[in-house]
Design a protein around this motif. Structure first.
Motif, mmCIF file in Angstrom:
data_model
loop_
_atom_site.group_PDB
_atom_site.id
_atom_site.type_symbol
_atom_site.label_atom_id
_atom_site.label_comp_id
_atom_site.label_asym_id
_atom_site.label_seq_id
_atom_site.Cartn_x
_atom_site.Cartn_y
_atom_site.Cartn_z
ATOM 1 N N ASP A 24 0.815 -1.201 0.000
ATOM 2 C CA ASP A 24 0.000 0.000 0.000
ATOM 3 C C ASP A 24 0.858 1.264 0.000
ATOM 4 N N HIS A 67 -4.552 0.509 1.541
ATOM 5 C CA HIS A 67 -4.530 -0.213 2.817
ATOM 6 C C HIS A 67 -5.930 -0.554 3.293
ATOM 7 N N GLU A 68 -6.937 0.163 2.836
ATOM 8 C CA GLU A 68 -8.313 -0.172 3.200
ATOM 9 C C GLU A 68 -8.747 -1.510 2.601
ATOM 10 N N LYS A 71 -7.780 -4.883 5.820
ATOM 11 C CA LYS A 71 -7.726 -4.375 7.185
ATOM 12 C C LYS A 71 -6.930 -5.310 8.108
ATOM 13 N N ASP A 74 -3.418 -4.166 7.945
ATOM 14 C CA ASP A 74 -3.341 -2.891 8.645
ATOM 15 C C ASP A 74 -3.307 -3.115 10.159
ATOM 16 N N LYS A 78 -0.129 -2.229 12.611
ATOM 17 C CA LYS A 78 -0.264 -1.334 13.759
ATOM 18 C C LYS A 78 0.198 -2.013 15.035
#
Length: 124
Positions: A24, A67-68, A71, A74, A78
């Protein structure tokens, strides 16, 4: 860049022969697919290693995704920003990813308005 390198090494060690590398971060994608090695000094060694890995005896397709679109990735990224360990391997879907996984599998990603352009795909 380090995550790309680590992921490629793990895939190779596990014997995968066909890889779809989805990124991404457009700048990293452009570095990986570039024909020159004009990388910033702080990523030069890692990028050279990644490009070398991609040229091994397997098929690696590199493409851009927002990146959506995933998830799960993502959420894992994180979490990785805050963990002490260099690498964590999960045997099962971790609790903090389960909700994202169910939504991804159901195709319930977040909509994003973006310009109409062909998807960037490169086979290297």
């Amino acid at each position: 860049v380090g995550a790309v390198h680590q992921g490629l090494m793990m895939a190779w060690d596990l014997g995968f022969e066909f890889i779809q590398l989805e990124l991404d971060f457009v700048i990293v994608l452009s570095w990986i697919t570039a024909t020159t090695e004009n990388f910033p000094p702080n990523v030069f060694p890692s990028m050279c290693d990644c490009k070398s890995l991609i040229e091994w005896a397997w098929v690696v397709q590199v493409r851009h995704v927002y990146h959506e679109a995933n998830k799960c990735t993502d959420a894992l990224a994180k979490r990785g920003n805050y963990q002490q360990q260099l690498l964590t391997i999960y045997d099962t879907c971790p609790n903090f990813v389960c909700h994202c996984f169910v939504r991804d599998m159901a195709g319930l990603g977040i909509s994003r308005i973006c310009p109409i352009r062909p998807n960037i795909v490169a086979s290297v």
